[in-house]
Design a protein around this motif. Structure first.
Motif, PDB file in Angstrom:
ATOM      1  N   ILE A   4      37.255  26.090  48.228  1.00 36.78           N
ATOM      2  CA  ILE A   4      36.505  26.370  46.864  1.00 36.78           C
ATOM      3  C   ILE A   4      36.604  27.825  46.672  1.00 36.78           C
ATOM      4  O   ILE A   4      36.434  28.656  47.566  1.00 36.78           O
ATOM      5  CB  ILE A   4      35.118  26.337  47.456  1.00 36.78           C
ATOM      6  CG1 ILE A   4      34.711  24.784  47.974  1.00 36.78           C
ATOM      7  CG2 ILE A   4      34.001  26.377  46.199  1.00 36.78           C
ATOM      8  CD1 ILE A   4      33.417  24.503  48.459  1.00 36.78           C
ATOM      9  N   HIS A   5      36.913  28.156  45.683  1.00 30.24           N
ATOM     10  CA  HIS A   5      37.328  29.549  45.210  1.00 30.24           C
ATOM     11  C   HIS A   5      36.585  29.789  43.844  1.00 30.24           C
ATOM     12  O   HIS A   5      35.928  29.115  43.233  1.00 30.24           O
ATOM     13  CB  HIS A   5      39.008  29.654  45.289  1.00 30.24           C
ATOM     14  CG  HIS A   5      39.415  29.396  43.904  1.00 30.24           C
ATOM     15  ND1 HIS A   5      40.289  30.025  43.011  1.00 30.24           N
ATOM     16  CD2 HIS A   5      39.720  28.329  43.116  1.00 30.24           C
ATOM     17  CE1 HIS A   5      40.452  29.759  41.927  1.00 30.24           C
ATOM     18  NE2 HIS A   5      39.969  28.394  41.927  1.00 30.24           N
ATOM     19  N   ILE A   7      34.441  31.739  43.572  1.00 34.62           N
ATOM     20  CA  ILE A   7      32.782  31.724  43.884  1.00 34.62           C
ATOM     21  C   ILE A   7      32.186  33.175  43.430  1.00 34.62           C
ATOM     22  O   ILE A   7      32.671  34.259  44.076  1.00 34.62           O
ATOM     23  CB  ILE A   7      32.658  31.687  45.278  1.00 34.62           C
ATOM     24  CG1 ILE A   7      33.086  30.189  45.952  1.00 34.62           C
ATOM     25  CG2 ILE A   7      30.965  31.737  45.686  1.00 34.62           C
ATOM     26  CD1 ILE A   7      33.108  29.864  47.253  1.00 34.62           C
ATOM     27  N   LEU A  59      38.782  23.226  44.498  1.00 34.77           N
ATOM     28  CA  LEU A  59      37.770  23.167  43.738  1.00 34.77           C
ATOM     29  C   LEU A  59      37.221  24.521  42.935  1.00 34.77           C
ATOM     30  O   LEU A  59      36.991  25.571  43.674  1.00 34.77           O
ATOM     31  CB  LEU A  59      36.414  22.545  44.550  1.00 34.77           C
ATOM     32  CG  LEU A  59      35.103  22.607  43.699  1.00 34.77           C
ATOM     33  CD1 LEU A  59      35.223  21.568  42.642  1.00 34.77           C
ATOM     34  CD2 LEU A  59      34.148  22.170  44.594  1.00 34.77           C
ATOM     35  N   ASP A  60      37.349  24.684  41.793  1.00 38.75           N
ATOM     36  CA  ASP A  60      36.882  25.987  41.044  1.00 38.75           C
ATOM     37  C   ASP A  60      35.488  26.037  41.091  1.00 38.75           C
ATOM     38  O   ASP A  60      34.690  25.484  40.309  1.00 38.75           O
ATOM     39  CB  ASP A  60      37.729  26.163  39.911  1.00 38.75           C
ATOM     40  CG  ASP A  60      37.593  27.483  39.071  1.00 38.75           C
ATOM     41  OD1 ASP A  60      36.740  28.111  39.606  1.00 38.75           O
ATOM     42  OD2 ASP A  60      38.425  27.594  38.106  1.00 38.75           O
ATOM     43  N   ALA A  61      34.905  27.090  41.560  1.00 38.23           N
ATOM     44  CA  ALA A  61      33.513  27.412  41.453  1.00 38.23           C
ATOM     45  C   ALA A  61      33.084  28.125  40.042  1.00 38.23           C
ATOM     46  O   ALA A  61      31.998  28.203  39.874  1.00 38.23           O
ATOM     47  CB  ALA A  61      33.102  28.297  42.466  1.00 38.23           C
ATOM     48  N   VAL A  66      27.484  30.051  45.615  1.00 38.07           N
ATOM     49  CA  VAL A  66      27.577  28.770  46.569  1.00 38.07           C
ATOM     50  C   VAL A  66      26.796  29.308  47.671  1.00 38.07           C
ATOM     51  O   VAL A  66      26.474  30.213  48.297  1.00 38.07           O
ATOM     52  CB  VAL A  66      29.036  28.752  47.301  1.00 38.07           C
ATOM     53  CG1 VAL A  66      29.299  27.668  48.300  1.00 38.07           C
ATOM     54  CG2 VAL A  66      29.996  28.144  46.021  1.00 38.07           C
ATOM     55  N   VAL A 379      27.446  24.171  45.018  1.00 39.95           N
ATOM     56  CA  VAL A 379      28.186  25.002  43.841  1.00 39.95           C
ATOM     57  C   VAL A 379      27.115  25.015  42.960  1.00 39.95           C
ATOM     58  O   VAL A 379      26.975  23.971  42.060  1.00 39.95           O
ATOM     59  CB  VAL A 379      29.487  24.429  43.537  1.00 39.95           C
ATOM     60  CG1 VAL A 379      30.063  25.552  42.539  1.00 39.95           C
ATOM     61  CG2 VAL A 379      30.202  24.413  44.867  1.00 39.95           C
ATOM     62  N   GLU A 406      33.464  16.086  48.468  1.00 38.70           N
ATOM     63  CA  GLU A 406      33.000  16.634  47.152  1.00 38.70           C
ATOM     64  C   GLU A 406      32.179  15.229  46.810  1.00 38.70           C
ATOM     65  O   GLU A 406      32.933  13.975  46.687  1.00 38.70           O
ATOM     66  CB  GLU A 406      33.808  17.065  46.195  1.00 38.70           C
ATOM     67  CG  GLU A 406      33.088  17.467  44.767  1.00 38.70           C
ATOM     68  CD  GLU A 406      33.968  17.867  43.820  1.00 38.70           C
ATOM     69  OE1 GLU A 406      35.124  17.834  43.581  1.00 38.70           O
ATOM     70  OE2 GLU A 406      33.579  17.962  42.626  1.00 38.70           O
TER      71      GLU A 406
END
Lengths: 426, 426
Positions: A4-5, A7, A59-61, A66, A379, A406
């Motif tokens: 997950i980036h 963020i 997964l693009d935050a 988060v 998220v 997810e």
């Protein structure tokens, strides 16, 4: 592995219990990333320091905040029937006694639950859990207490266990046969307790893993302190950890009892006193507040600041039930805690994650952002955690991760949630 | 034509204004259908009595309840920036004055709005309107009042007009230059009013259809009664109908003024008095209550029952704004009205439909179920209208019809709403 980036703010809630000044602040990382290996958090930190493994799902935050997945540590999510007529009568001034005399109150729900099959109860409860999940809740405590016969209580616990198996939300089960004395045992409360505390019944609950906790509604004209002690002591012998509905309406020493029996949590606490606070502190009992219930009933809230200032670990839960709290949104409860009880957004988030994890005895696994913790994450659509409480009634959740998977939030309509992210083959 | 059928309960709200005993009950039809021709309701009744026209599009309500589309008659939906820091400071005990001294308060929003382009304000406001629509709101009043220069106020009104054109929600515009005196005019309030009440400015607002209403915040240290009278009288000469922020914190006769100038609505009313109630009743002014604001601020609610018992037409609105009510969900406000103000679900729904329509001067067209009324309808997931208020924080909306067109609610994410149902060719 799953990354997950992007963020905007990672809210690094540490594992509970958290109390006092430690609830007033929380570490955050701007521009963060979280790396998930299987069902666990493998790494988190500033994205600039990320050493990206090959073949990572991403997964693009999108700059969102988060947090750990929320934990709703006090609910009655398994029920049949609704009681909106009673809601209207209460608004119009009817007392609890008048509602009961007119055939309303808990017995309406008890009759509906007794008449329902396991399958019907599952079909009713699953969409409720889905709505909770859509609001960022990844673990839910669910109580029995609307069966009030051994068979119907066992049925409710079986429903809760089945929901845990089939639904992405993790369900924690509590045996609450001592919710009230059913009609058949009117005036014979101790005989009712004989039945539901039967050694064979408790042994079955333990052997079939039907519940982890035992709860009792300790209140005037329901179960007194000695009866509550008997319930929790008998259950504890069979490994069911004690928790208690305490000090909601009448101050009768229920929270002192919580301390004496080493209850994991004492819940409600609208009329808690100094002795109760001291007893909880001594025992390490979590103070579970239910502001959605007082909001729903239009009555006074628990003294949250007094409990926080006494350095107790405070948790928040919905108390979701058809009689006194048809509030299934834990984020809304967090907002109510902020606006009606003087809790800050940071305190509210810690109360609904790390401390709620303690209240369901899962603080070693969920409710925190730490390497090795289960990857239960939310998220948000908003860039910081303050915004979540600042916008009451808005669902700010963009995505939910449960145990590293997810969970799709593609449709508002309940019951259609699926684990969209297949388990990683390594 | 469009048929909505399989309606579990059709809530036949009559056109407003509705007051007194007429607010306490509402006609319902079980097993109903609604036939829509173009943008209007052509027929409604028991489905068994339906004479189905050929070539009709069909929407299955699946047993859900159908009500008029909700009308949010008091909002500040066009704004830039958020003020969650101030929210936290207030919870921690900071006063309004302390927040203002620390650089917080309305001036934060004013600076952000002044710095924003029309396009930026539209991009910020459109998703907010979409979230309102997802909650069943089909008409929204939007005020200026964060520009506080002639150019920036006009910019805000242009944004509102543009939103009305591009968004499925109908936007009703109100000129609220008299929201507060801006920094540049500190100590020179009357000079500020000279500027924003300039004949050419008001004539332009009228000629370019930039606003239908004029509003003023009549409050201690903001605008006094004589200044408020001047604002509303000047605007009325140019066809802008008067409404007023009255009796929120200080009782200074603002609601009496509302009656004197024939205000369409008097809004807030937390500290309304008997003289104000009499004046509103005499003038036919709608009493607009904003329980989300008091909830958000954690302060006392307006005396809803006193106003209802005085046979005033009472309406409900969100007051959605970044300082005192980040509550954009009108259904949540209806629930707050039930649990915190003693309004029944029936009263709350009438207050958010028929009476809110009067507060935006659209009672001839929206807010009711009647043949010839615009087909603004909400299809709920729940079988009766009581359930909508009984489940605070749950979005019960399954589908929304605006002016005869079904608006898709397929994604929770805002900004993706489209008019999915093409206009019928006949």
């Amino acid at each position: 592995m799953l990354l997950i980036h992007n963020i905007g703010e990672l809210v690094v809630v540490p594992p509970g219990p958290i109390a006092g000044g430690a609830m007033r602040t929380v570490g955050t990382i701007q521009g963060a990333a979280v790396l998930i290996d299987g069902d666990k958090i493998a790494w988190f930190g500033p994205e600039s320091e990320l050493d990206l493994p090959p073949d990572c799902d991403v997964l693009d935050a999108q700059g969102g905040c988060v947090t750990p997945g929320l934990i709703d540590c006090h609910t009655h999510t398994v029920f049949a029937g609704t009681r909106e007529d009673e809601f209207v009568r209460r608004i119009q001034g009817a007392s609890y006694a008048q509602i009961a005399e007119a055939g309303g109150g808990i017995k309406v729900t008890v009759e509906a639950v007794r008449a329902a099959t396991c399958e019907e109860l599952i079909d009713l409860a699953a969409p409720r859990l889905s709505r909770m999940l859509e609001n960022g809740v990844t673990t839910v405590e669910v109580k029995s207490g609307y069966g009030l016969t051994v068979d119907d209580e066992i049925k409710m616990l079986q429903v809760a266990r089945r929901l845990d198996e089939v639904h992405p939300v993790e369900v924690v089960s509590t045996y609450l046969a001592a919710h009230t004395t059913p009609r058949e045992f009117e005036g014979r409360t101790d005989e009712y307790l004989d039945a539901v505390l039967d050694e064979a019944v408790l042994a079955r609950i333990r052997d079939e893993h039907l519940a982890e906790f035992c709860d009792v509604f300790c209140e005037h004209a329901v179960f007194d302190v000695e009866q509550a002690r008997r319930v929790l002591t008998a259950a504890a012998k069979h490994g069911l950890k004690p928790r208690i509905h305490a000090d909601q309406i009448t101050q009768m020493g229920a929270t002192v009892l919580a301390g004496e029996v080493g209850a994991v949590s004492a819940d409600h606490l609208e009329v808690v006193d100094d002795a109760g606070i001291a007893a909880m502190k001594e025992a390490g009992t979590v103070a579970v507040l239910l502001p959605g219930c007082s909001f729903f009933l239009g009555v006074g809230q628990a003294p949250a600041r007094q409990l926080l200032d006494a350095d107790l670990p405070v948790a928040l839960a919905t108390d979701y039930n058809p009689g006194s709290s048809m509030v299934s949104s834990l984020p809304l409860v967090m907002s109510i805690a902020c606006t009606q009880m003087g809790m800050t957004p940071t305190e509210a988030i810690i109360a609904a994650t790390a401390n709620a994890a303690v209240a369901v005895n899962r603080q070693d696994r969920v409710g925190a952002i730490a390497v090795g913790m289960q990857a239960d994450l939310v998220v948000l659509d908003v860039p910081n955690h303050l915004r979540w409480c600042y916008e009451p009634g808005r669902n700010c959740v963009r995505a939910v991760i449960k145990a590293g998977l997810e969970v799709a939030i593609s449709e508002r309509s309940a019951g259609q949630l699926v684990r969209a992210h297949a388990a990683t083959e390594e």
